[in-house]
Design a protein around this motif. Structure first.
Motif, PDB file in Angstrom:
ATOM      1  N   PHE A 144       1.008  -1.097  -0.557  1.00 35.50           N
ATOM      2  CA  PHE A 144      -0.111   0.315   0.073  1.00 35.50           C
ATOM      3  C   PHE A 144       0.580   1.550   0.175  1.00 35.50           C
ATOM      4  O   PHE A 144       1.712   1.547   0.576  1.00 35.50           O
ATOM      5  N   ARG A 145       0.198   2.122  -0.920  1.00 33.56           N
ATOM      6  CA  ARG A 145       1.350   3.177  -0.775  1.00 33.56           C
ATOM      7  C   ARG A 145       0.297   4.528   0.782  1.00 33.56           C
ATOM      8  O   ARG A 145      -0.466   4.826   0.634  1.00 33.56           O
ATOM      9  N   THR A 146       1.641   4.832   1.300  1.00 35.43           N
ATOM     10  CA  THR A 146       0.867   5.056   3.301  1.00 35.43           C
ATOM     11  C   THR A 146       1.485   6.835   2.837  1.00 35.43           C
ATOM     12  O   THR A 146       2.629   6.887   2.304  1.00 35.43           O
ATOM     13  N   GLY A 147       0.763   7.427   3.578  1.00 40.42           N
ATOM     14  CA  GLY A 147       1.331   8.502   4.453  1.00 40.42           C
ATOM     15  C   GLY A 147       1.497   8.180   5.985  1.00 40.42           C
ATOM     16  O   GLY A 147       0.821   7.449   6.425  1.00 40.42           O
ATOM     17  N   PHE A 148       2.183   8.854   6.761  1.00 36.77           N
ATOM     18  CA  PHE A 148       2.406   8.928   7.946  1.00 36.77           C
ATOM     19  C   PHE A 148       2.705  10.661   8.411  1.00 36.77           C
ATOM     20  O   PHE A 148       4.154  11.187   7.482  1.00 36.77           O
ATOM     21  N   TYR A 149       2.106  10.451   9.212  1.00 34.02           N
ATOM     22  CA  TYR A 149       2.608  12.367  10.323  1.00 34.02           C
ATOM     23  C   TYR A 149       2.259  11.711  11.413  1.00 34.02           C
ATOM     24  O   TYR A 149       1.842  11.305  12.163  1.00 34.02           O
ATOM     25  N   SER A 150       4.399  12.532  12.114  1.00 36.27           N
ATOM     26  CA  SER A 150       4.166  12.280  13.204  1.00 36.27           C
ATOM     27  C   SER A 150       4.712  13.911  13.500  1.00 36.27           C
ATOM     28  O   SER A 150       4.378  15.067  12.797  1.00 36.27           O
ATOM     29  N   SER A 151       5.138  13.852  14.977  1.00 39.76           N
ATOM     30  CA  SER A 151       6.273  14.926  15.580  1.00 39.76           C
ATOM     31  C   SER A 151       6.763  14.762  16.899  1.00 39.76           C
ATOM     32  O   SER A 151       6.380  13.559  17.220  1.00 39.76           O
ATOM     33  N   PRO A 152       7.871  15.595  17.430  1.00 32.39           N
ATOM     34  CA  PRO A 152       8.466  16.712  16.353  1.00 32.39           C
ATOM     35  C   PRO A 152       9.193  16.033  15.514  1.00 32.39           C
ATOM     36  O   PRO A 152       9.470  14.597  15.545  1.00 32.39           O
ATOM     37  N   HIS A 153       9.674  16.571  14.134  1.00 33.27           N
ATOM     38  CA  HIS A 153      10.998  15.914  14.065  1.00 33.27           C
ATOM     39  C   HIS A 153      12.115  15.929  14.660  1.00 33.27           C
ATOM     40  O   HIS A 153      12.430  17.441  15.110  1.00 33.27           O
ATOM     41  N   LEU A 154      12.675  15.029  13.336  1.00 35.50           N
ATOM     42  CA  LEU A 154      14.512  15.578  14.256  1.00 35.50           C
ATOM     43  C   LEU A 154      15.477  16.300  13.617  1.00 35.50           C
ATOM     44  O   LEU A 154      16.153  16.430  14.764  1.00 35.50           O
ATOM     45  N   VAL A 155      15.636  16.048  12.509  1.00 32.09           N
ATOM     46  CA  VAL A 155      16.437  17.439  12.111  1.00 32.09           C
ATOM     47  C   VAL A 155      16.020  18.397  10.936  1.00 32.09           C
ATOM     48  O   VAL A 155      15.877  19.345  11.471  1.00 32.09           O
ATOM     49  N   GLN A 156      15.162  17.888   9.994  1.00 29.71           N
ATOM     50  CA  GLN A 156      14.347  18.047   9.637  1.00 29.71           C
ATOM     51  C   GLN A 156      12.869  18.487   9.520  1.00 29.71           C
ATOM     52  O   GLN A 156      12.308  17.090   9.465  1.00 29.71           O
ATOM     53  N   VAL A 157      11.730  19.547   9.494  1.00 25.23           N
ATOM     54  CA  VAL A 157      10.621  19.718   9.475  1.00 25.23           C
ATOM     55  C   VAL A 157      10.003  18.778   8.181  1.00 25.23           C
ATOM     56  O   VAL A 157       8.737  17.996   9.088  1.00 25.23           O
ATOM     57  N   ARG A 158      10.474  18.109   7.324  1.00 27.87           N
ATOM     58  CA  ARG A 158       9.775  17.729   6.124  1.00 27.87           C
ATOM     59  C   ARG A 158       9.819  15.980   6.700  1.00 27.87           C
ATOM     60  O   ARG A 158       8.976  14.943   6.447  1.00 27.87           O
ATOM     61  N   GLU A 159      10.553  15.384   8.063  1.00 27.39           N
ATOM     62  CA  GLU A 159      10.699  14.429   8.592  1.00 27.39           C
ATOM     63  C   GLU A 159       8.928  13.858   9.033  1.00 27.39           C
ATOM     64  O   GLU A 159       8.897  12.646   8.992  1.00 27.39           O
ATOM     65  N   ARG A 160       8.175  15.028   9.030  1.00 30.95           N
ATOM     66  CA  ARG A 160       6.770  15.210   9.889  1.00 30.95           C
ATOM     67  C   ARG A 160       5.917  14.620   8.866  1.00 30.95           C
ATOM     68  O   ARG A 160       4.474  13.948   9.639  1.00 30.95           O
ATOM     69  N   ILE A 161       6.172  14.118   7.614  1.00 29.21           N
ATOM     70  CA  ILE A 161       5.272  14.403   6.474  1.00 29.21           C
ATOM     71  C   ILE A 161       5.959  13.418   5.732  1.00 29.21           C
ATOM     72  O   ILE A 161       7.109  13.861   4.868  1.00 29.21           O
ATOM     73  N   ARG A 162       5.217  11.825   5.815  1.00 32.12           N
ATOM     74  CA  ARG A 162       6.011  10.786   4.978  1.00 32.12           C
ATOM     75  C   ARG A 162       5.585  10.748   4.385  1.00 32.12           C
ATOM     76  O   ARG A 162       4.112  10.215   4.460  1.00 32.12           O
ATOM     77  N   ILE A 163       6.214   9.879   2.880  1.00 30.00           N
ATOM     78  CA  ILE A 163       5.621   9.219   1.953  1.00 30.00           C
ATOM     79  C   ILE A 163       6.023   7.241   1.152  1.00 30.00           C
ATOM     80  O   ILE A 163       6.857   7.787   1.282  1.00 30.00           O
ATOM     81  N   ASN A 164       5.441   7.076   2.392  1.00 29.10           N
ATOM     82  CA  ASN A 164       6.142   5.064   1.780  1.00 29.10           C
ATOM     83  C   ASN A 164       7.144   5.402   2.760  1.00 29.10           C
ATOM     84  O   ASN A 164       8.496   4.573   2.628  1.00 29.10           O
ATOM     85  N   GLY A 165       6.864   5.884   4.268  1.00 26.30           N
ATOM     86  CA  GLY A 165       7.785   5.929   4.890  1.00 26.30           C
ATOM     87  C   GLY A 165       9.501   6.849   4.397  1.00 26.30           C
ATOM     88  O   GLY A 165      10.424   7.097   5.509  1.00 26.30           O
TER      89      GLY A 165
END
Length: 527
Positions: free
Chosen positions: A92-113
């Motif tokens: 499946f094509r996954t989206g994953f939203y988490s917080s906080p980020h470690l290095v870059q803010v775009r880590e919070r919004i992931r597509i396929n990991g």
């Protein structure tokens, strides 16, 4: 040449987006709105719906994201990581939203990991920000706060990128968290509960459980790991009130598999409850989507998914030659105790393989309302040779990563907190209060102690790491990194670090601290 120009423009647009995003941390009208809503939390979700609509989205559209919604005090991020990895392995094509980020803010919004790319982040950022900015005059000049904006951005990205499902991690609490505008998740999960964010969620486990149970929805299956009795009673009451079917996850040992005991890609005994919750969430999602089965036995794909899951900054070990880093963003009492248990076991294994004496160093910081003195007390039995404290500032120079800037706390306040933490360390180690702290860095403010060899305070993460490693990690010796000049007397204290065969460093107390360390240890993560 045009390729170079395009690359430069892309970087400028990215930096502009990050700097603009950071203004949402300090927007005066935004902060005033948040203060007002705390006395009437119902306004929080109402305001979030308004921002969502101004961004061109509707709650009805979110129904199509096939959401798995997860809350908890400890382990919700790891649970989400396990769940996302399992379902991604199913194709499946996954989206994953988490917080906080470690290095870059775009880590919070992931597509396929994977964190979304800079170009994609920039493109969608300006789409959402532009719509909100264009409508702000008609709404009293208000813009959403930092986390609210990123939540809206994540929903927008997942819809535009047409993910098959979205794993959404709650920010704080549940009932009034801005992610709770979700109306029809496919399944909900609650990881381990404990006392945290008491000013917002309440000061008892029952009050916190009430907040967490606020993500339950009528008729939507929900799962919880085993909880303290008072929390469990409250969760059952919330589920009954909302008419939500609620189940308690079995222990990980209770699952029948064809390949022996389940192995986890994330270290630490506490990950076992996160893994069983992830199995139930992923199985329920699959069952509703395409697997009409009643009995549950983890499939080979699930088994492999658990074993291969990675989640940086949580019980993570990195070995750089003679220096080994143990990174865990524990920031509550329960998570810190779990961190201590993991570190003592893992560090002992590494020490048994060392070629000679090992120096143990703690690098610590805590933020917000955390009881750092109590957490520091838990760390004392680890028998560190040095305890080093620093604020969550990557570097004490202007090149610091914009993704890690926090405009809501002054540098002075951060340094004061570090000095308080050092005093707590001395008191818990029966060393008494350390009066008259002196300079560690030449030509700087009084930032640390010279009187006791067991603790030091540095003005930034890089200066702390450079002193601890004493040139024994080549990654930190990048000529582009400015080395702060340390007084000779402080350098002399590092003799045990020179004499040790290996240096073992536990970095904990804050995910932001861990992120700042990873920025230096893995330069590629900042690119």
């Amino acid at each position: 040449m045009s390729e170079l120009r395009s690359s430069v423009l892309c970087r400028l647009w990215w930096l502009d987006a990050i700097c603009t995003l950071n203004t949402l941390q300090t927007n005066a009208s935004c902060l005033e709105e948040v203060r007002r809503e705390r006395s009437n939390p119902q306004l929080q979700l109402q305001a979030m719906r308004g921002f969502l609509e101004r961004a061109g989205l509707t709650v009805e559209e979110l129904d199509h994201l096939n959401i798995i919604h997860v809350t908890g005090t400890k382990g919700k991020g790891s649970t989400c990581a396990f769940t996302e990895h399992i379902l991604r392995r199913y194709g499946f094509r996954t989206g994953f939203y988490s917080s906080p980020h470690l290095v870059q803010v775009r880590e919070r919004i992931r597509i396929n990991g994977q964190p979304i790319g800079k170009e994609l982040f920039t493109k969608y950022f300006w789409q959402v920000y532009g719509r909100l900015d264009e409508t702000k005059d008609a709404h009293g000049g208000t813009m959403p706060a930092y986390f609210r904006f990123l939540t809206i951005l994540a929903f927008h990205v997942f819809l535009q990128e047409k993910v098959d499902l979205a794993v959404i991690e709650v920010g704080i609490g549940g009932a009034y968290d801005c992610t709770n505008i979700i109306r029809r998740p496919w399944v909900c999960g609650i990881s381990s509960l404990g006392i945290d964010h008491t000013q917002i969620l309440g000061d008892t486990i029952e009050k916190i459980a009430w907040q967490k149970g606020g993500i339950f929805k009528p008729g939507v299956p929900a799962f919880t790991v085993k909880q303290p009795e008072d929390a469990m009673v409250m969760l059952r009451n919330r589920a009954k009130e909302i008419r939500c079917p609620l189940w308690v996850c079995p222990d990980l040992e209770d699952y029948q598999t064809d390949c022996g005991p389940l192995r986890l890609g994330l270290a630490g005994q506490h990950q076992r409850s996160n893994a069983t919750l992830a199995l139930q969430l992923s199985h329920t999602w699959l069952q509703k989507r395409c697997l009409p089965v009643t009995t549950f036995k983890p499939s080979p794909i699930m088994v492999k998914g658990l074993a291969d899951t990675e989640w940086p900054g949580r019980n993570q070990t990195l070995k750089h030659g003679a220096v080994t880093y143990f990174l865990d963003g524990a920031h509550t009492m329960r998570s810190m105790q779990a961190c201590v248990d993991w570190f003592r076991e893992t560090a002992a294994q590494h020490e048994s393989n060392a070629s000679g004496p090992v120096a143990r160093v703690l690098l610590f910081n805590a933020t917000g309302e955390r009881d750092s003195a109590a957490m520091i007390k838990l760390l004392v039995p680890c028998h560190f040779d040095f305890a080093v404290f620093c604020p969550n500032i990557s570097e004490a120079i202007a090149s610091c990563n914009a993704d890690q800037q926090n405009f809501n706390v002054s540098v002075e306040n951060m340094l004061t907190r570090c000095l308080d933490n050092e005093r707590s360390w001395h008191l818990h180690n029966s060393l008494g209060d350390n009066q008259g702290t002196q300079l560690l860095i030449e030509d700087s403010l009084p930032l640390g102690s010279e009187k006791k060899a067991d603790s030091l305070v540095f003005p930034c993460i890089l200066s702390a790491l450079q002193w601890i490693t004493q040139g024994r990690d080549s990654v930190l010796e990048d000529p582009a990194k400015r080395v702060l000049k340390v007084k000779p007397s402080v350098m002399a204290k590092a003799i045990p670090l020179h004499d040790a065969a290996e240096i073992h460093i536990l970095i904990t107390g804050s995910l932001h601290l861990v992120g700042g360390v990873l920025k230096h240890l893995d330069p590629a993560s900042s690119k």
